[in-house]
Scaffold this motif. Structure first.
Motif, PDB file in Angstrom:
ATOM      1  N   PRO A  95      -1.478   7.360   9.082  1.00 53.04           N
ATOM      2  CA  PRO A  95      -3.527   7.579   8.838  1.00 53.04           C
ATOM      3  C   PRO A  95      -4.879   7.148   8.839  1.00 53.04           C
ATOM      4  N   PRO A  96      -4.422   5.452   8.793  1.00 53.90           N
ATOM      5  CA  PRO A  96      -5.344   4.537   8.689  1.00 53.90           C
ATOM      6  C   PRO A  96      -5.196   4.047  10.550  1.00 53.90           C
ATOM      7  N   ALA A  97      -3.852   3.855  11.017  1.00 55.31           N
ATOM      8  CA  ALA A  97      -3.672   3.652  12.182  1.00 55.31           C
ATOM      9  C   ALA A  97      -4.179   4.151  13.101  1.00 55.31           C
ATOM     10  N   ILE A  98      -4.443   6.088  13.447  1.00 53.20           N
ATOM     11  CA  ILE A  98      -5.438   7.152  13.335  1.00 53.20           C
ATOM     12  C   ILE A  98      -6.574   6.769  13.715  1.00 53.20           C
ATOM     13  N   ALA A  99      -7.093   5.926  12.058  1.00 55.36           N
ATOM     14  CA  ALA A  99      -8.842   5.629  11.753  1.00 55.36           C
ATOM     15  C   ALA A  99      -9.106   4.971  12.194  1.00 55.36           C
ATOM     16  N   ALA A 100      -8.090   4.024  12.962  1.00 55.43           N
ATOM     17  CA  ALA A 100      -8.907   2.797  13.561  1.00 55.43           C
ATOM     18  C   ALA A 100      -8.582   2.994  15.431  1.00 55.43           C
ATOM     19  N   GLY A 101      -8.624   3.911  15.162  1.00 52.77           N
ATOM     20  CA  GLY A 101      -9.148   4.559  16.771  1.00 52.77           C
ATOM     21  C   GLY A 101      -7.216   4.393  17.494  1.00 52.77           C
ATOM     22  N   ALA A 102      -6.255   4.765  17.347  1.00 47.34           N
ATOM     23  CA  ALA A 102      -5.056   5.411  17.111  1.00 47.34           C
ATOM     24  C   ALA A 102      -4.604   6.647  17.862  1.00 47.34           C
ATOM     25  N   ASP A 103      -3.833   6.918  19.218  1.00 41.11           N
ATOM     26  CA  ASP A 103      -4.095   8.976  19.287  1.00 41.11           C
ATOM     27  C   ASP A 103      -2.415   8.910  19.170  1.00 41.11           C
ATOM     28  N   LEU A 123      -5.404  12.893  12.603  1.00 39.23           N
ATOM     29  CA  LEU A 123      -6.631  12.642  14.136  1.00 39.23           C
ATOM     30  C   LEU A 123      -7.909  14.236  14.094  1.00 39.23           C
ATOM     31  N   LYS A 124      -7.156  15.387  13.000  1.00 38.41           N
ATOM     32  CA  LYS A 124      -8.310  16.319  13.273  1.00 38.41           C
ATOM     33  C   LYS A 124      -9.391  15.964  12.177  1.00 38.41           C
ATOM     34  N   VAL A 125      -8.873  14.852  11.419  1.00 42.88           N
ATOM     35  CA  VAL A 125      -9.846  13.920  10.288  1.00 42.88           C
ATOM     36  C   VAL A 125     -11.017  13.691  10.800  1.00 42.88           C
TER      37      VAL A 125
END
Length: 221
Positions: A180-188, A217-219
C-alpha cells in the motif's frame, strides 16, 4: 502500437532465490492463476542452454493465461525461447539495441535506480520502468543502497512528467505490508520474489498481493 503493459503484479521467478530444482513452470503458472500480470525469469548464474530450456518451460506453462513472460538481462535467451520480452538494467545492452534485435512488438522493461536512469527511461523505447531497490533483499545485492519510498517518490515524477502513461513499478523487499505505501508513493504495481515464491501457497500469496494492489490503486485514485 503496442498494448500497454499491465504491471500491477510482477512475479519474478528468480532461480538463485527459489532454487533451480523447483518446478519453475508450475510456480509461474500458480502466480499467474493467483493474479500476477507479468512474469519475469531471472537467472544470473546458469549456463545459457539451461536458461533457454527453463525459459521455454515457463513460457509453455503460461500458455493460455494471457500473462507475458520477460527474461532478465539476456536478450539472447529471450529470442531463443520465443518469450514476450526482456527486462534490462544500466549494465545490460542498451534499449535501442535490444529493441532492434527483439522487434517493435516485444516488451522491454528498464530498471531505474537514480536520476540518470530516469532520464534514460524517458528517452528509451520501453514499455515499463521498475524503480528500486526500495529495500534490502536477500535476492539481489544493491551496491547503490535502498532508496525507500522517499526515493521512489522522487524518481517516479521525473519519468511521469514526460511519459505519464508509462507503467512504473516498485521492486525489492516488497511484501503485503509494503505494497500500500508503494502504491501511495506512485507505483502502478509491485515486483516481488519472496512474497510469492517463498510462501507455502504461491497462488494464494499472489492472489492476496493482487487484491492489495488493486485496492491500493482504487484508494489512490
Amino acid at each position: 502500437m503496442r498494448p500497454k503493459v499491465d504491471f500491477r503484479l510482477n512475479a519474478i521467478v528468480d532461480v538463485d532465490a527459489i532454487g533451480g530444482d523447483k518446478d519453475l513452470g508450475a510456480l509461474a503458472l500458480a502466480a499467474a492463476r493467483g493474479g500476477a500480470t507479468i512474469i519475469q525469469y531471472r537467472d544470473k548464474n546458469s549456463p545459457t542452454r539451461l536458461m533457454v530450456e527453463r525459459a521455454r518451460t515457463i513460457h509453455v506453462a503460461l500458455k493460455g493465461t494471457g500473462v507475458p513472460l520477460v527474461v532478465n538481462d539476456r536478450i539472447d535467451v529471450a529470442l531463443a525461447a520465443g518469450v514476450e520480452g526482456v527486462h534490462i538494467g544500466r549494465e545490460d545492452m542498451p534499449v535501442s539495441d535490444a529493441r532492434q534485435l527483439l522487434g517493435p512488438e516485444a516488451i522491454i522493461g528498464l530498471t531505474v535506480k537514480n536520476e540518470a536512469d530516469a532520464r534514460t527511461a524517458i528517452e528509451a523505447d520501453i514499455d515499463y520502468a521498475c524503480i528500486g531497490g526500495l529495500f534490502e533483499t536477500p535476492a539481489k545485492h544493491n551496491p547503490d543502497g535502498p532508496i525507500g519510498f522517499d526515493g521512489f517518490s522522487r524518481l517516479a515524477p521525473i519519468i511521469r512528467k514526460d511519459k505519464p502513461d508509462l507503467p512504473i513499478g516498485a521492486i525489492a523487499g516488497i511484501d503485503l505490508d509494503r505494497t500500500p505505501p508503494a502504491i501511495a508513493a506512485g507505483a502502478d504495481g509491485v515486483a516481488v520474489i519472496s512474497a510469492i515464491f517463498r510462501q507455502a501457497d504461491p497462488q494464494s500469496s499472489a492472489a492476496a498481493l493482487r487484491a492489495v494492489v488493486d485496492l491500493s490503486l482504487k484508494v489512490r485514485a
